[in-house]
Motif scaffolding. Structure first.
Motif, PDB file in Angstrom:
ATOM      1  N   LEU A  98       0.824  -1.209   0.000  1.00 54.25           N
ATOM      2  CA  LEU A  98       0.000   0.000   0.000  1.00 54.25           C
ATOM      3  C   LEU A  98       0.856   1.256   0.000  1.00 54.25           C
ATOM      4  CD1 LEU A  98      -2.838  -0.955   2.517  1.00 54.25           C
ATOM      5  CD2 LEU A  98      -3.103  -0.512   0.078  1.00 54.25           C
ATOM      6  N   LEU A  99       1.863   1.277   0.855  1.00 48.35           N
ATOM      7  CA  LEU A  99       2.728   2.450   0.940  1.00 48.35           C
ATOM      8  C   LEU A  99       3.504   2.658  -0.359  1.00 48.35           C
ATOM      9  CD1 LEU A  99       4.075   1.975   4.582  1.00 48.35           C
ATOM     10  CD2 LEU A  99       2.407   3.669   3.792  1.00 48.35           C
ATOM     11  N   GLY A 100       3.938   1.560  -0.970  1.00 53.93           N
ATOM     12  CA  GLY A 100       4.657   1.666  -2.237  1.00 53.93           C
ATOM     13  C   GLY A 100       3.771   2.196  -3.343  1.00 53.93           C
ATOM     14  N   GLN A 101       2.534   1.689  -3.418  1.00 50.70           N
ATOM     15  CA  GLN A 101       1.592   2.160  -4.437  1.00 50.70           C
ATOM     16  C   GLN A 101       1.244   3.631  -4.202  1.00 50.70           C
ATOM     17  OE1 GLN A 101       0.688   0.651  -7.040  1.00 50.70           O
ATOM     18  NE2 GLN A 101       1.322  -1.456  -6.700  1.00 50.70           N
ATOM     19  N   ASN A 102       1.150   3.990  -2.944  1.00 48.46           N
ATOM     20  CA  ASN A 102       0.834   5.377  -2.608  1.00 48.46           C
ATOM     21  C   ASN A 102       1.934   6.313  -3.105  1.00 48.46           C
ATOM     22  OD1 ASN A 102      -0.699   7.463  -1.392  1.00 48.46           O
ATOM     23  ND2 ASN A 102       0.613   7.418   0.405  1.00 48.46           N
ATOM     24  N   ARG A 103       3.180   5.934  -2.880  1.00 45.66           N
ATOM     25  CA  ARG A 103       4.296   6.752  -3.347  1.00 45.66           C
ATOM     26  C   ARG A 103       4.283   6.870  -4.874  1.00 45.66           C
ATOM     27  NH1 ARG A 103       7.067   4.061   0.874  1.00 45.66           N
ATOM     28  NH2 ARG A 103       7.734   2.428  -0.591  1.00 45.66           N
ATOM     29  N   LEU A 104       3.936   5.769  -5.545  1.00 47.93           N
ATOM     30  CA  LEU A 104       3.906   5.765  -7.004  1.00 47.93           C
ATOM     31  C   LEU A 104       2.818   6.702  -7.538  1.00 47.93           C
ATOM     32  CD1 LEU A 104       5.150   4.524  -9.538  1.00 47.93           C
ATOM     33  CD2 LEU A 104       3.486   2.657  -9.355  1.00 47.93           C
ATOM     34  N   VAL A 105       1.664   6.680  -6.898  1.00 44.05           N
ATOM     35  CA  VAL A 105       0.560   7.560  -7.307  1.00 44.05           C
ATOM     36  C   VAL A 105       0.961   9.022  -7.135  1.00 44.05           C
ATOM     37  CG1 VAL A 105      -1.758   8.343  -6.698  1.00 44.05           C
ATOM     38  CG2 VAL A 105      -1.286   5.910  -6.876  1.00 44.05           C
ATOM     39  N   LEU A 106       1.588   9.359  -5.996  1.00 45.80           N
ATOM     40  CA  LEU A 106       1.996  10.739  -5.735  1.00 45.80           C
ATOM     41  C   LEU A 106       3.072  11.201  -6.706  1.00 45.80           C
ATOM     42  CD1 LEU A 106       2.108  10.671  -1.823  1.00 45.80           C
ATOM     43  CD2 LEU A 106       0.396  11.790  -3.253  1.00 45.80           C
ATOM     44  N   GLU A 107       3.964  10.309  -7.076  1.00 39.28           N
ATOM     45  CA  GLU A 107       5.064  10.673  -7.967  1.00 39.28           C
ATOM     46  C   GLU A 107       4.607  10.823  -9.419  1.00 39.28           C
ATOM     47  OE1 GLU A 107       7.889   7.601  -7.359  1.00 39.28           O
ATOM     48  OE2 GLU A 107       8.514   8.303  -5.378  1.00 39.28           O
ATOM     49  N   THR A 108       3.664   9.977  -9.850  1.00 44.48           N
ATOM     50  CA  THR A 108       3.256   9.988 -11.257  1.00 44.48           C
ATOM     51  C   THR A 108       1.959  10.758 -11.500  1.00 44.48           C
ATOM     52  OG1 THR A 108       1.982   7.912 -11.029  1.00 44.48           O
ATOM     53  CG2 THR A 108       4.334   7.737 -11.586  1.00 44.48           C
ATOM     54  N   GLY A 109       1.149  10.890 -10.458  1.00 42.69           N
ATOM     55  CA  GLY A 109      -0.136  11.577 -10.619  1.00 42.69           C
ATOM     56  C   GLY A 109      -1.158  10.714 -11.336  1.00 42.69           C
ATOM     57  N   ARG A 110      -0.878   9.422 -11.501  1.00 39.77           N
ATOM     58  CA  ARG A 110      -1.783   8.519 -12.211  1.00 39.77           C
ATOM     59  C   ARG A 110      -2.617   7.696 -11.233  1.00 39.77           C
ATOM     60  NH1 ARG A 110       0.242   4.553 -14.498  1.00 39.77           N
ATOM     61  NH2 ARG A 110       2.404   4.617 -13.750  1.00 39.77           N
ATOM     62  N   THR A 111      -3.790   7.259 -11.693  1.00 42.77           N
ATOM     63  CA  THR A 111      -4.630   6.351 -10.929  1.00 42.77           C
ATOM     64  C   THR A 111      -4.139   4.931 -11.153  1.00 42.77           C
ATOM     65  OG1 THR A 111      -6.551   7.791 -11.154  1.00 42.77           O
ATOM     66  CG2 THR A 111      -6.985   5.489 -10.575  1.00 42.77           C
ATOM     67  N   ILE A 112      -3.976   4.197 -10.077  1.00 40.75           N
ATOM     68  CA  ILE A 112      -3.454   2.830 -10.166  1.00 40.75           C
ATOM     69  C   ILE A 112      -4.447   1.874  -9.532  1.00 40.75           C
ATOM     70  CG2 ILE A 112      -1.591   1.286  -9.446  1.00 40.75           C
ATOM     71  CD1 ILE A 112       0.267   3.680  -9.421  1.00 40.75           C
ATOM     72  N   GLY A 113      -4.751   0.791 -10.244  1.00 35.63           N
ATOM     73  CA  GLY A 113      -5.599  -0.261  -9.698  1.00 35.63           C
ATOM     74  C   GLY A 113      -4.816  -1.550  -9.586  1.00 35.63           C
ATOM     75  N   TYR A 114      -4.971  -2.265  -8.500  1.00 30.69           N
ATOM     76  CA  TYR A 114      -4.258  -3.525  -8.341  1.00 30.69           C
ATOM     77  C   TYR A 114      -5.028  -4.406  -7.350  1.00 30.69           C
ATOM     78  CZ  TYR A 114      -2.580  -1.311  -4.052  1.00 30.69           C
ATOM     79  OH  TYR A 114      -2.523  -0.685  -2.832  1.00 30.69           O
ATOM     80  N   GLU A 115      -4.736  -5.731  -7.395  1.00 34.49           N
ATOM     81  CA  GLU A 115      -5.365  -6.684  -6.486  1.00 34.49           C
ATOM     82  C   GLU A 115      -4.287  -7.313  -5.616  1.00 34.49           C
ATOM     83  OE1 GLU A 115      -7.635  -9.497  -8.646  1.00 34.49           O
ATOM     84  OE2 GLU A 115      -8.969  -8.024  -9.544  1.00 34.49           O
TER      85      GLU A 115
END
Length: 231
Positions: free
Chosen positions: A214-231
């Protein structure tokens, strides 16, 4: 600037001193008239002894405010009681300052005038350094500020109802990974004892591996500004 009283002239001063006092008074009046806050000076009987331009504008909009030109009482009490449900308490507070039973009175209240609701902030206090018995009363129109706060509360309430009514578990956490809010469905998904987790860190709520994801995906969203979906 409207002044309905003047000095009696008994104090004999030099023409130079009188000129300085006159200049000082002109500067003071200009400063008061440039203020967007309605200011009135009241005599011991509660009548208007002086008022700035903002007060004169406000008295034309609100029928319960006394007229400075006529040196009226600061409030038309009958009209004020009709316009405001808290009028009695406000009048009592202003009288308390005039009588010296309290040093200052402040109140934010709403009034209904010609079908329009507006909010005012009132402040009454004795005139510092002036003749005994004189009081300064200020009124500021805070309708826009109060309306913005009300709109924000309504928007927050609507957002909360939408989130709470969703079937999916929804939660929000900050950059550090601490929970800011969540809905009931989220607690049900955790199969926990349904205690709120606001303020807790992601690592305190989820297993270590999932928390790191979760924390890794959160950092990725903040850095890229993109919406990310994952399971």
């Amino acid at each position: 600037m409207v002044w309905t009283f003047a000095a009696d002239g008994s104090d004999k001063t030099s023409s130079q001193k009188e000129e300085r006092q006159s200049d000082s008074l002109c500067v003071t009046e200009a400063l008061l008239d440039s203020s967007d806050e309605a200011i009135a000076l009241l005599d011991p009987s509660g009548h208007i002894a002086g008022a700035n331009a903002a007060w004169q504008r406000l008295e034309k909009e609100q029928a319960w405010i006394g007229c400075a030109e006529k040196a009226e009482a600061v409030f038309n009490e009958a009209a004020f009681r009709k316009a405001n449900l808290e009028a009695e308490a406000i009048l009592f507070g202003v009288r308390g300052v005039a009588e010296g039973s309290q040093p200052e009175f402040q109140k934010e209240f709403s009034v209904l005038q010609e079908g329009r609701l507006c909010w005012l902030r009132l402040r009454a206090k004795p005139l510092e350094g002036g003749p005994e018995g004189l009081m300064v009363l200020t009124l500021r129109d805070v309708t826009a500020h109060c309306k913005a706060e009300q709109d924000l509360r309504e928007s927050h309430s609507l957002f909360h109802r939408i989130v709470e009514g969703a079937g999916d578990g929804i939660f929000i956490y900050d950059r550090e990974g601490c929970f800011l809010m969540h809905n009931t469905a989220f607690l049900n998904l955790l199969l926990s004892d349904s205690k709120p987790v606001v303020g807790k860190h992601v690592q305190e709520v989820f297993p270590h591996g999932l928390a790191q994801t979760l924390l890794g995906q959160n950092r990725l969203v903040l850095e890229t500004g993109r919406t990310i979906g994952y399971e």
